[in-house]
Design an enzyme around this catalytic site. Structure first.
Site, PDB file in Angstrom:
ATOM      1  N   GLU A  79      52.064  16.163  40.043  1.00 29.35           N
ATOM      2  CA  GLU A  79      51.978  14.698  39.500  1.00 29.35           C
ATOM      3  C   GLU A  79      52.934  14.528  38.370  1.00 29.35           C
ATOM      4  O   GLU A  79      53.104  13.349  37.763  1.00 29.35           O
ATOM      5  CB  GLU A  79      50.519  14.560  38.998  1.00 29.35           C
ATOM      6  CG  GLU A  79      49.596  14.481  40.174  1.00 29.35           C
ATOM      7  CD  GLU A  79      48.219  14.478  39.895  1.00 29.35           C
ATOM      8  OE1 GLU A  79      47.885  14.442  38.549  1.00 29.35           O
ATOM      9  OE2 GLU A  79      47.136  14.233  40.668  1.00 29.35           O
ATOM     10  N   GLU A 110      45.989  36.912  47.453  1.00 27.13           N
ATOM     11  CA  GLU A 110      45.698  36.989  46.062  1.00 27.13           C
ATOM     12  C   GLU A 110      45.794  38.452  45.442  1.00 27.13           C
ATOM     13  O   GLU A 110      45.674  38.874  44.392  1.00 27.13           O
ATOM     14  CB  GLU A 110      44.545  36.382  45.309  1.00 27.13           C
ATOM     15  CG  GLU A 110      43.187  37.157  45.849  1.00 27.13           C
ATOM     16  CD  GLU A 110      42.035  36.322  45.459  1.00 27.13           C
ATOM     17  OE1 GLU A 110      41.179  36.987  44.650  1.00 27.13           O
ATOM     18  OE2 GLU A 110      41.567  35.122  45.467  1.00 27.13           O
TER      19      GLU A 110
END
Length: 268
Positions: A79, A110
């Protein structure tokens, strides 16, 4: 592997509650999050100032995480260009498992302690850059491995977690640790922990961009004109700054491509 201890929810027998009771309970828990973040403002300030210093010299900000934490970093990074008009390579979000993990969990991604540094090296990371690890528990191997190698290579590191005393909070040069307490659903860190991480990321990126001159007054003068709503918003911003009518302001905006450039052209 050492078992991660999860705090028991303050609420019992969730499966017997009505919809209204569930919503009230979730909302009550959410009230604690801003207060936890508020206590971390001094640490957030340190990280903002360090980022601004490095990014003025051409450094980049990297967010690294897995699962919800990784997705939150990607949202914040993605953004920045449309909001502040910065290049896409200035704030970069990296998630364990690669872009496919944005939509669908990648099993065991992960847990790979080496892959995080490999992912950073693909961007030719250097000492001007900053790496911020995001992990609610502060124990994610992908994140910890990346930060360890980053520190060894002279890169400033930050950490955003919700677990005081975690490996991430101890490893990061600047640790931000809002303690939000037990989740409404025990262990569901996408809830309060995720909200806290999102609030911290909002504060971090927005403050950095303002300090870098990407906001004038309280306006997004460098935002990308990527849809009609933003063109309309930009037109009215130009109108306010110049006194032009809507048609002339719109023409000036579209000619120069941003509110800042349009206003500067008008004032020349």
């Amino acid at each position: 592997m050492k078992r991660i201890t999860e705090s028991e929810s303050n609420h019992q027998n969730l499966d017997t509650l009505s919809t209204r009771e569930l919503l009230i309970g979730i909302n009550q828990e959410d009230h604690t999050v801003p207060l936890a973040v508020e206590k971390e403002i001094p640490q957030i300030e340190k990280l903002v100032d360090q980022c601004v210093e490095r990014m003025r010299e051409g450094g980049r900000l990297f967010y690294m995480g897995a699962g919800t934490s990784g997705r939150l970093g990607i949202v914040d990074a993605s953004e920045c260009p449309p909001t502040f008009g910065v290049p896409h390579g200035m704030v970069i979000g990296i998630i364990a498992g690669g872009d496919q993990a944005i939509r669908k969990a990648v099993e065991f991604a992960e847990d790979d302690r080496e892959q995080g540094w490999k992912d950073l090296k693909a961007f030719e990371i250097n000492e001007k850059d900053i790496v911020v690890g995001i992990a609610a528990s502060g124990t994610t191997p992908y994140v910890l491995g990346a930060l360890e190698r980053a520190k060894k290579n002279g890169v400033l590191t930050g950490g955003i977690s919700c677990n005081p005393g975690s490996p991430l909070s101890q490893l990061a040069d600047i640790a931000i640790t809002p303690v939000v307490g037990p989740e409404f659903v025990t262990g569901s860190t996408r809830m309060k922990s995720g909200t806290a991480q999102k609030l911290v990321l909002n504060m971090l990126s927005t403050s950095i961009m303002i300090r870098l001159g990407r906001v004038k007054g309280n306006r997004m003068v460098d935002m990308q004109l990527s849809n009609e709503k933003l063109v309309d918003r930009g037109t009215h911003m130009v109108m306010d700054a110049t006194g032009l009518d809507e048609q002339k302001a719109n023409e000036l905006l579209l000619k120069h491509g941003s509110v800042r450039a349009a206003v500067d052209a008008f004032n020349r």
